[in-house]
Design a protein around this motif. Structure first.
Motif, short mmCIF file in Angstrom:
data_model
loop_
_atom_site.label_atom_id
_atom_site.label_comp_id
_atom_site.label_asym_id
_atom_site.label_seq_id
_atom_site.Cartn_x
_atom_site.Cartn_y
_atom_site.Cartn_z
N LEU A 160 -7.03 -1.30 -3.76
CA LEU A 160 -6.27 -2.12 -2.81
C LEU A 160 -7.21 -3.03 -2.02
N GLU A 161 -8.31 -2.45 -1.54
CA GLU A 161 -9.25 -3.24 -0.75
C GLU A 161 -9.88 -4.34 -1.59
N ASP A 162 -10.13 -4.06 -2.87
CA ASP A 162 -10.67 -5.08 -3.77
C ASP A 162 -9.65 -6.18 -4.01
N GLU A 163 -8.37 -5.77 -4.12
CA GLU A 163 -7.31 -6.73 -4.41
C GLU A 163 -7.05 -7.66 -3.22
N VAL A 164 -7.06 -7.12 -2.01
CA VAL A 164 -6.80 -7.96 -0.83
C VAL A 164 -8.08 -8.63 -0.32
N GLY A 165 -9.23 -8.15 -0.76
CA GLY A 165 -10.48 -8.80 -0.42
C GLY A 165 -11.03 -8.49 0.95
N THR A 166 -10.61 -7.37 1.53
CA THR A 166 -11.10 -7.00 2.86
C THR A 166 -10.92 -5.51 3.07
N PRO A 167 -11.75 -4.89 3.89
CA PRO A 167 -11.56 -3.45 4.16
C PRO A 167 -10.24 -3.18 4.86
N LEU A 168 -9.60 -2.10 4.49
CA LEU A 168 -8.33 -1.70 5.11
C LEU A 168 -8.52 -0.57 6.12
#
Length: 312
Positions: A40-48
């Motif tokens: 998910l973090e890779d897909e949105v491009g930012t740490p969650l």
């Protein structure tokens, strides 16, 4: 594309703040949950999440995704419910969150009436403080919230609102029972039973005391309104609350609800809330209309200056 299973894992970690706790609750390996969150973090491009020594805390981006994920998953459940209703009309779960007083008579009566018309519906009822009810609704842990409030929240959607002033509840034999309305000062002349802090009743009473420079020393304090009402009925103490939470019983009345002539105690209202932007499944929408109708017929927006009967 964000996948449902990854969002479910993400929301559980957001709720618990721990991979280990999420693993235990979901019965899924920690490594599997960690991989899904990394994707998910890779897909949105930012740490969650911020990885803290005592757990995982949502970042600002994580908060935004959590709000989206809750609505998305609940909307998916609603669509599945609509599809299943084509084969079994009325089947579904209605989850209600409320403050404790409504669990005594009012909501069980409304739920029982709804059950007669929709026998295949199932119910979950949770009670807590107004703040807890708001949180449950905002996070999708319940479908409908019913609670008193002193302000309008931006975290949830208000489906229905009505005035619900704080009343004095006392025995018919109480020395103040024949008064058309009580004053705030009357409360200091007799023993009083009050709810604990965290409730709208206690909040407004404390505000009144602060403005008047007074201190109210309760004889009896509890987080349970049923215990307070019973204590008042047995001892002759005055307790404070609302008559609407006690409606629905057919027993002989043991308390009267009296208007208190204090403007600040009128600054309270009752709200029915749902999650903002959520598409409600049919059983929930139907129950929502039933609940709103029952509240409209309750007719307690303005306390009568006389003897309003309250059931035991």
């Amino acid at each position: 594309m964000l996948h449902g299973i990854a969002l479910r894992y993400f929301l559980e970690v957001a709720r618990t703040g721990s991979l280990a706790a999420s693993s235990e609750n979901l019965h899924v390996a920690v490594s599997a949950i960690s991989r899904q969150i990394a994707k998910l973090e890779d897909e949105v491009g930012t740490p969650l999440f911020e990885r803290m020594p005592r757990g995982m805390v949502l970042t600002d981006s994580g908060q935004l995704l959590a709000e989206h994920a809750r609505r998305a998953l609940l909307d998916a459940d609603a669509v599945l419910s609509e599809i299943s209703e084509a084969h079994a009309l009325g089947r579904g779960i209605v989850r209600v969150g409320c403050t404790e007083g409504f669990t005594r008579n009012f909501l069980p009566s409304v739920l029982a009436g709804f059950h007669v018309e929709h026998p295949r519906a199932r119910f979950v009822l949770r009670s807590g403080t107004p703040a807890q009810v708001e949180q449950w609704v905002a996070q999708g842990e319940v479908d409908v919230g019913l609670a008193f409030s002193t302000s309008t929240s931006t975290a949830v959607h208000a489906e229905f609102s009505m005035s619900a002033p704080v009343c004095a509840l006392l025995r018919p034999s109480h020395p103040l029972a024949d008064k058309d309305a009580l004053t705030f000062d009357d409360l200091f002349d007799y023993p009083v039973a009050v709810l604990e802090r965290g409730t709208t009743v206690r909040q407004l009473i404390d505000w009144c005391c602060s403005l008047r420079g007074k201190h109210l020393e309760p004889l009896f304090t509890s987080n349970n309104s049923s215990a307070m009402h019973q204590f008042a009925a047995l001892t002759g103490a005055i307790t404070l609350g609302s008559a609407i939470a006690l409606q629905g019983m057919e027993a002989e009345p043991t308390l009267l609800a009296k208007h208190i002539d204090e403007p600040l105690l009128n600054e309270r209202f009752l709200q029915v809330t749902t999650m903002k932007g959520r598409h409600l499944p049919p059983p929930v929408s139907q129950f929502l209309e039933t609940l709103k109708s029952a509240l409209s017929m309750a007719d307690v927006a303005k306390p009568r200056k006389g003897r309003t009967r309250v059931a035991r």
